[in-house]
Write a protein that holds these residues in place. Structure first.
Motif, short mmCIF file in Angstrom:
data_model
loop_
_atom_site.label_atom_id
_atom_site.label_comp_id
_atom_site.label_asym_id
_atom_site.label_seq_id
_atom_site.Cartn_x
_atom_site.Cartn_y
_atom_site.Cartn_z
N LEU A 43 0.84 -1.19 0.00
CA LEU A 43 0.00 0.00 0.00
C LEU A 43 0.88 1.24 0.00
CD1 LEU A 43 -1.94 -2.24 1.19
CD2 LEU A 43 -3.14 -0.34 2.29
N VAL A 44 0.38 2.25 -0.67
CA VAL A 44 1.07 3.54 -0.72
C VAL A 44 0.11 4.61 -0.21
CG1 VAL A 44 2.13 5.27 -2.21
CG2 VAL A 44 2.50 2.84 -2.67
N HIS A 45 0.61 5.41 0.72
CA HIS A 45 -0.21 6.46 1.30
C HIS A 45 -0.50 7.55 0.27
CE1 HIS A 45 -0.91 10.11 3.79
NE2 HIS A 45 -1.58 9.26 4.52
N LEU A 46 -1.76 7.97 0.19
CA LEU A 46 -2.13 9.03 -0.75
C LEU A 46 -2.35 10.36 -0.05
CD1 LEU A 46 -4.72 7.15 -3.00
CD2 LEU A 46 -2.33 7.72 -3.54
N ILE A 47 -3.17 10.34 0.99
CA ILE A 47 -3.58 11.60 1.59
C ILE A 47 -4.17 11.34 2.97
CG2 ILE A 47 -5.91 11.57 0.58
CD1 ILE A 47 -5.47 14.61 -0.01
N LEU A 48 -4.00 12.29 3.87
CA LEU A 48 -4.55 12.22 5.22
C LEU A 48 -5.36 13.47 5.46
CD1 LEU A 48 -2.64 11.28 8.49
CD2 LEU A 48 -3.96 13.40 8.37
N ILE A 49 -6.54 13.30 6.01
CA ILE A 49 -7.37 14.44 6.39
C ILE A 49 -7.68 14.32 7.88
CG2 ILE A 49 -9.53 13.29 5.67
CD1 ILE A 49 -10.51 16.14 4.81
N ARG A 50 -7.50 15.41 8.60
CA ARG A 50 -7.71 15.40 10.04
C ARG A 50 -9.18 15.64 10.35
NH1 ARG A 50 -2.76 14.87 11.88
NH2 ARG A 50 -1.06 15.79 10.69
N SER A 51 -9.57 15.30 11.54
CA SER A 51 -11.00 15.38 11.90
C SER A 51 -11.53 16.80 11.93
CB SER A 51 -11.25 14.71 13.25
OG SER A 51 -10.49 15.35 14.26
N ASN A 52 -10.64 17.79 12.05
CA ASN A 52 -11.10 19.17 12.05
C ASN A 52 -11.04 19.81 10.65
OD1 ASN A 52 -8.37 19.37 11.81
ND2 ASN A 52 -8.07 20.82 13.47
N GLU A 53 -10.73 19.01 9.65
CA GLU A 53 -10.71 19.47 8.27
C GLU A 53 -11.93 18.92 7.53
OE1 GLU A 53 -6.77 17.82 7.43
OE2 GLU A 53 -6.02 19.88 7.20
N ARG A 54 -12.37 19.65 6.52
CA ARG A 54 -13.53 19.20 5.76
C ARG A 54 -13.16 18.77 4.35
NH1 ARG A 54 -14.69 18.08 9.62
NH2 ARG A 54 -16.10 19.00 11.15
N GLU A 55 -12.09 19.36 3.83
CA GLU A 55 -11.70 19.04 2.46
C GLU A 55 -10.20 19.22 2.33
OE1 GLU A 55 -14.40 20.56 -0.52
OE2 GLU A 55 -12.71 21.04 -1.84
N LYS A 56 -9.63 18.36 1.47
CA LYS A 56 -8.20 18.47 1.24
C LYS A 56 -7.91 18.06 -0.21
CE LYS A 56 -4.01 17.70 3.87
NZ LYS A 56 -3.45 17.10 5.10
N HIS A 57 -6.91 18.72 -0.82
CA HIS A 57 -6.57 18.43 -2.20
C HIS A 57 -5.11 18.03 -2.28
CE1 HIS A 57 -10.18 20.43 -4.06
NE2 HIS A 57 -10.22 20.93 -2.84
N SER A 58 -4.84 17.15 -3.23
CA SER A 58 -3.45 16.81 -3.55
C SER A 58 -3.42 16.39 -5.00
CB SER A 58 -2.94 15.68 -2.65
OG SER A 58 -1.64 15.29 -3.02
#
Lengths: 111, 114
Positions: A43-58
């Motif tokens: 597996l390769v990590h793509l993206i992490l979003i924290r619980s206080n975030e609503r949206e994230k882009h990469s």
């Protein structure tokens, strides 16, 4: 019990289309991660979003998190044949030991 | 780049054999994990280690043991392999700082027990 559950289990789209995968989880989390796995590989990590975030882009990835619904989605825009892989969400509750993986969505992008 | 190396990509063993799966990392990470992956079940944690000679059971430790004699090496041992241990085994590491960060995975070891 499984924390992360992906939906759909399998998705087939044409190159250039967008792919959306969903993940639901059961208990409180402090982050939600997405991983990719090519056939027979790790597996390769793509993206992490924290619980206080609503949206994230990469790059071509967009992740949303709705803690009230205990759900997350991964959007891959302008998909390519090379995006063909399994995608897993992983719900994090604190330490890395508490990271719980779902069963994955198999994405096939047809050229 | 973090490199996590699993020495055996494919193994075929017979029921009752002792099996060693080795994992080596080159980034000085304290935490190391062994998962097994089965279709429809996602990844399930077998054992993890947060330091040399330290280990803790994960969610499905039965039939497995581990060894961590050196920081860079984490071995998974099947004392007496059984057919229900046929699976893909994945090793992962995690850096010491920040307990919500990503895991770094090896390429996996696919074990078939006949």
């Amino acid at each position: 019990s499984q924390q992360g559950e992906e939906d759909p289990q399998a998705l087939s789209i044409q190159e250039g289309e967008n792919a959306t995968m969903n993940c639901s989880y059961k208990t409180s989390i402090n982050n939600l991660q997405w991983y990719r796995q090519n056939s027979g590989r790790g597996l390769v990590h793509l993206i992490l979003i924290r619980s206080n975030e609503r949206e994230k882009h990469s790059g071509r990835l967009r992740v949303t998190l709705d803690t009230s619904k205990k759900s997350s989605s991964l959007l891959i825009t302008a998909s390519r044949a090379a995006d063909t892989a399994s995608y897993f969400c992983a719900a994090g509750r604190g330490s890395a030991r508490q990271l719980t993986f779902g069963s994955g969505t198999q994405l096939t992008v047809l050229p | 780049d973090v490199k996590v190396t699993q020495s055996s990509r494919y193994l075929v063993k017979r029921t009752g054999e002792k099996v060693f799966l080795e994992c080596v990392q080159d980034m000085d990470h304290e935490n190391m994990f062994w998962y097994r992956q089965d279709p429809g079940l996602g990844l399930r944690l077998i054992y993890f280690s947060y330091d040399v000679k330290m280990k803790e059971k994960g969610d499905i430790p039965e039939g497995y043991s581990v060894s961590r004699e050196k920081k860079e090496r984490f071995s998974l041992i099947l004392e007496s392999a059984s057919t229900n241990q046929t699976s893909m085994y994945l090793c992962a590491t995690h850096p010491p700082r920040g307990n919500t960060g990503e895991l770094f995975f090896g390429e996996g070891s696919r074990l078939t027990v006949l």
